[in-house]
Design a protein around this motif. Structure first.
Motif, PDB file in Angstrom:
ATOM      1  N   VAL A 132       0.854  -1.188   0.000  1.00 27.61           N
ATOM      2  CA  VAL A 132       0.000   0.000   0.000  1.00 27.61           C
ATOM      3  C   VAL A 132       0.894   1.243   0.000  1.00 27.61           C
ATOM      4  O   VAL A 132       1.151   1.833   1.055  1.00 27.61           O
ATOM      5  N   PRO A 133       1.389   1.680  -1.167  1.00 26.56           N
ATOM      6  CA  PRO A 133       2.372   2.769  -1.205  1.00 26.56           C
ATOM      7  C   PRO A 133       1.785   4.163  -1.399  1.00 26.56           C
ATOM      8  O   PRO A 133       2.515   5.152  -1.284  1.00 26.56           O
ATOM      9  N   ASN A 134       0.503   4.281  -1.725  1.00 24.17           N
ATOM     10  CA  ASN A 134      -0.064   5.613  -1.968  1.00 24.17           C
ATOM     11  C   ASN A 134      -0.199   6.413  -0.679  1.00 24.17           C
ATOM     12  O   ASN A 134      -0.036   7.632  -0.676  1.00 24.17           O
ATOM     13  N   HIS A 135      -0.472   5.733   0.415  1.00 21.67           N
ATOM     14  CA  HIS A 135      -0.747   6.408   1.671  1.00 21.67           C
ATOM     15  C   HIS A 135      -0.352   5.507   2.829  1.00 21.67           C
ATOM     16  O   HIS A 135      -0.210   4.286   2.672  1.00 21.67           O
ATOM     17  N   SER A 136      -0.182   6.095   3.984  1.00 24.70           N
ATOM     18  CA  SER A 136       0.053   5.334   5.209  1.00 24.70           C
ATOM     19  C   SER A 136      -1.134   5.547   6.143  1.00 24.70           C
ATOM     20  O   SER A 136      -2.085   6.266   5.816  1.00 24.70           O
ATOM     21  N   SER A 137      -1.054   4.949   7.297  1.00 30.44           N
ATOM     22  CA  SER A 137      -1.997   5.290   8.369  1.00 30.44           C
ATOM     23  C   SER A 137      -1.608   6.636   8.970  1.00 30.44           C
ATOM     24  O   SER A 137      -0.429   7.011   8.995  1.00 30.44           O
ATOM     25  N   ALA A 184     -11.213  15.519   0.074  1.00 28.80           N
ATOM     26  CA  ALA A 184      -9.957  14.765   0.157  1.00 28.80           C
ATOM     27  C   ALA A 184      -8.918  15.492   0.999  1.00 28.80           C
ATOM     28  O   ALA A 184      -7.749  15.107   1.004  1.00 28.80           O
ATOM     29  N   TRP A 185      -9.324  16.533   1.694  1.00 31.77           N
ATOM     30  CA  TRP A 185      -8.402  17.319   2.518  1.00 31.77           C
ATOM     31  C   TRP A 185      -8.941  17.430   3.942  1.00 31.77           C
ATOM     32  O   TRP A 185     -10.142  17.587   4.147  1.00 31.77           O
ATOM     33  N   LEU A 200      -3.568  15.954   2.316  1.00 29.48           N
ATOM     34  CA  LEU A 200      -4.333  15.220   1.311  1.00 29.48           C
ATOM     35  C   LEU A 200      -4.536  13.773   1.730  1.00 29.48           C
ATOM     36  O   LEU A 200      -3.602  13.108   2.177  1.00 29.48           O
ATOM     37  N   HIS A 201      -5.758  13.276   1.560  1.00 25.06           N
ATOM     38  CA  HIS A 201      -6.059  11.850   1.745  1.00 25.06           C
ATOM     39  C   HIS A 201      -7.105  11.467   0.696  1.00 25.06           C
ATOM     40  O   HIS A 201      -8.272  11.802   0.821  1.00 25.06           O
ATOM     41  N   SER A 206      -7.857   8.955   7.848  1.00 21.34           N
ATOM     42  CA  SER A 206      -6.801   8.213   8.536  1.00 21.34           C
ATOM     43  C   SER A 206      -5.750   7.671   7.577  1.00 21.34           C
ATOM     44  O   SER A 206      -4.871   6.920   7.996  1.00 21.34           O
ATOM     45  N   GLN A 207      -5.817   8.075   6.283  1.00 19.42           N
ATOM     46  CA  GLN A 207      -4.903   7.553   5.268  1.00 19.42           C
ATOM     47  C   GLN A 207      -4.253   8.695   4.485  1.00 19.42           C
ATOM     48  O   GLN A 207      -4.567   8.928   3.321  1.00 19.42           O
ATOM     49  N   PRO A 208      -3.324   9.430   5.105  1.00 15.30           N
ATOM     50  CA  PRO A 208      -2.675  10.542   4.408  1.00 15.30           C
ATOM     51  C   PRO A 208      -1.795  10.063   3.258  1.00 15.30           C
ATOM     52  O   PRO A 208      -1.054   9.091   3.386  1.00 15.30           O
ATOM     53  N   ASP A 209      -1.878  10.771   2.121  1.00 17.14           N
ATOM     54  CA  ASP A 209      -1.096  10.414   0.941  1.00 17.14           C
ATOM     55  C   ASP A 209       0.365  10.821   1.112  1.00 17.14           C
ATOM     56  O   ASP A 209       0.665  11.932   1.560  1.00 17.14           O
ATOM     57  N   PHE A 210       1.258   9.907   0.712  1.00 14.12           N
ATOM     58  CA  PHE A 210       2.682  10.238   0.645  1.00 14.12           C
ATOM     59  C   PHE A 210       2.945  11.218  -0.503  1.00 14.12           C
ATOM     60  O   PHE A 210       2.206  11.267  -1.491  1.00 14.12           O
ATOM     61  N   ASP A 211       4.038  11.963  -0.390  1.00 12.74           N
ATOM     62  CA  ASP A 211       4.548  12.780  -1.492  1.00 12.74           C
ATOM     63  C   ASP A 211       5.667  12.009  -2.168  1.00 12.74           C
ATOM     64  O   ASP A 211       6.799  11.944  -1.676  1.00 12.74           O
TER      65      ASP A 211
END
Length: 584
Positions: A132-137, A184-185, A200-201, A206-211
């Motif tokens: 799951v690389p788009n976002h973390s917890s 989404a914010w 951004l999620h 609870s799933q913030p997107d990585f940059d």
């Protein structure tokens, strides 16, 4: 005629001493090595929460998976894909990861994962795990550090924090909406107690997107890949593979043109958070990393992108190995639509040297034993429930689902089977509101049912507690009473059952090498043109006929090897598929 549901034996394939097939670049005794296993594999999706519970807490776990591996060998699949089992607060059933290199105690330990992996390899089953690389917890240490560090910090640069619009930053940075509904914010409260930046999620809060423009993020996931490859996994299914990179400047989504599409299409501009060109360099990097390891390790893309030509760009020779064929999954049950998507799939994937994949059900969509008998207006992820109009009767819907499976498993390429579809499980539509757990249900305030209906724990033994899912009577989602008659032990050995239909189909698919075959459409059989609504093709030595319409068709002369339902007097009724070995 031969028995169309003759019982298959256990599935086996040859491996080398290390348990992996030889590298395709090697040659032995002057002969080319066999093609990579994933080109023709049937891969079984295990949703661990709902597969088998060994601890008795009502939630499936890794020891439970280990205990049921023999059933998968008997079914005849080649590999297992495991949905997430990582450490997680479980706000989205494990797709909110707080530690990518550990097992959540709900599912066991790293040691229980290792035992499961070893047991699978001993049985000739390969294992693919979700990534799951788009976002973390939001509970990931990196995100917690970002909240503490404040605006402009290196910690926040790992995620997509932005200042808001408006006089006081009170408006979101753009108009993007969450896949689960709502904005989404989310705005954070800074250390001084005042509202501050937004993050951004694309999914839950609870799933913030990585940059992914940040080198630290890229290095984190290289380490995650190596951690699991070193343990021996055979590959990764990459969640939201089309979403990692966002358009420069995070521009507003042009809502009228983009509509409800999950990706770019011929008519619509590319959605600024899906299918950006930058994702391809990420996967080229990962491909190079996987090729450092022995054996055929694979990357599988979950990429909701249109059209198929764009999906194929994920599986060019230096990128991923497979991409899910969602165009096929979402195709209506119409002969013209099915033929078009099959042709387009074989052309698009074949054009880049990749196998086409075929899938009818997974943990995100309405089970095809229900969905194919609904209308065409049920959007992915919305779900169905008690207030849905026009729910189909179970048995006619199952008949259509079995016909669709008979068609899918006869196609060349690789196929995916979602746990429980081999039992003919329908979507559960009568879950009580208090039991629902999908974030979609909560974020839309009950407007969408979400995906719980396809995630109900599956039945193993009719007369056991929780139908054999758990030694206790616990089940994290309630199982309907009809699960008893669909339990595996009730179907095993019954030649009319859906389970035995799947076992026979998988055995014949292997025996006749359909995954490695070539499809040749047939417009007529034995001098007669095929009726409208009937699909007929040859794959290797078999003829496959699927009646998707209403008019009966004649079954070709020869040995009837497989039938999705009865074919009285040699006539093929609607919603029926047969495999025939023609008379010589």
């Amino acid at each position: 005629m031969a028995d169309p549901l003759e019982h298959p034996g256990p599935h086996e394939f040859a491996t080398d001493d290390a348990g992996a097939q030889p590298d395709v670049t090697q040659e032995t005794a002057g002969e080319s090595a066999p093609p990579e296993w994933w080109r023709t594999a049937v891969i079984y999706q295990v949703y661990p929460r709902s597969f088998a519970d060994a601890s008795g807490d009502g939630i499936g776990d890794l020891p439970g998976v280990t205990s049921r591996l023999d059933a998968l060998v008997e079914l005849g699949v080649d590999a297992v894909w495991l949905s997430p089992f990582y450490r997680s607060p479980q706000r989205d059933a494990g797709y909110d990861v707080s530690d990518y290199c550990d097992v959540d105690p709900l599912f066991g330990t790293l040691a229980s994962f290792d035992r499961m992996l070893e047991a699978a390899h001993q049985r000739g089953l390969r294992v693919i795990i979700d990534l799951v690389p788009n976002h973390s917890s939001s509970e990931h240490p990196w995100f917690q550090a970002a909240l503490e560090a404040g605006p402009g910090s290196p910690e926040r640069a790992r995620y997509l924090f932005r200042d808001g619009k408006g006089e006081h930053g009170e408006l979101p940075p753009n108009n993007w909406e969450s896949v689960f509904g709502g904005p989404a914010w989310t705005r954070v409260i800074e250390a001084d107690g005042e509202p501050g930046q937004w993050y951004l999620h694309l999914f839950d809060t609870s799933q913030p997107d990585f940059d992914w423009s940040n080198p630290e993020v890229r290095e984190l996931f290289r380490g995650v890949l190596r951690f699991w490859l070193d343990r021996g996994v055979d590959g990764f299914r990459v969640d939201v593979a089309h979403g990692l990179v966002k358009a420069e400047g995070l521009p507003d989504l042009e809502l009228p043109e983009a509509g409800g599409s999950l990706g770019g299409s011929r008519e619509a501009p590319i959605v600024p958070y899906w299918a950006q060109e930058g994702v391809h360099e990420v996967y080229r990097d990962w491909r190079r990393l996987l090729e450092e390891y022995e054996g055929d390790r694979v990357l599988v893309a979950e990429a909701w992108v249109d059209p198929l030509e764009r999906v194929a760009s994920w599986v060019r020779p230096d990128e991923m190995h497979q991409a899910f064929n969602f165009s096929y999954l979402m195709s209506p049950w119409r002969a013209d639509a099915l033929r078009e998507v099959i042709d387009d799939s074989l052309a698009a994937f074949g054009g880049v040297g990749a196998p086409s994949t075929w899938v009818l059900s997974n943990h995100d969509v309405i089970r095809h034993a229900t969905r194919l008998a609904l209308g065409e207006d049920h959007l992915q992820g919305h779900g169905i429930g008690p207030k849905t109009q026009g729910l189909p009767d179970r048995m006619p819907a199952l008949r259509r689902a079995r016909a669709a499976t008979g068609l899918m498993l006869a196609l060349p390429g690789s196929a995916y089977v979602y746990q429980g579809e081999e039992l003919g499980l329908p979507e559960v539509t009568d879950l009580p509101d208090h039991a629902r757990q999908d974030p979609t249900w909560f974020r839309t305030k009950g407007e969408r049912y979400g995906r719980d209906g396809c995630r109900v724990p599956i039945p193993w033994e009719a007369d056991a507690p929780a139908y054999g899912f758990s030694e206790s009577s616990s089940s994290w989602l309630p199982q309907p009473s009809e699960w008893r008659e669909l339990a595996r032990d009730r179907q095993l050995g019954d030649p009319s059952s859906t389970l035995e239909f799947y076992r026979a189909a998988l055995r014949l698919r292997s025996e006749f090498a359909l995954g490695a075959g070539e499809l040749e459409w047939l417009s007529e059989l034995e001098g007669e043109r095929m009726p409208k609504g009937v699909l007929a093709f040859r794959n290797n030595s078999l003829i496959v006929v699927a009646n998707v319409g209403a008019d009966e068709a004649r079954v070709p002369e020869g040995t009837l090897l497989l039938a999705s339902s009865e074919v009285p007097d040699g006539l093929l009724p609607a919603d029926t598929t047969v495999w025939v070995l023609p008379a010589r």
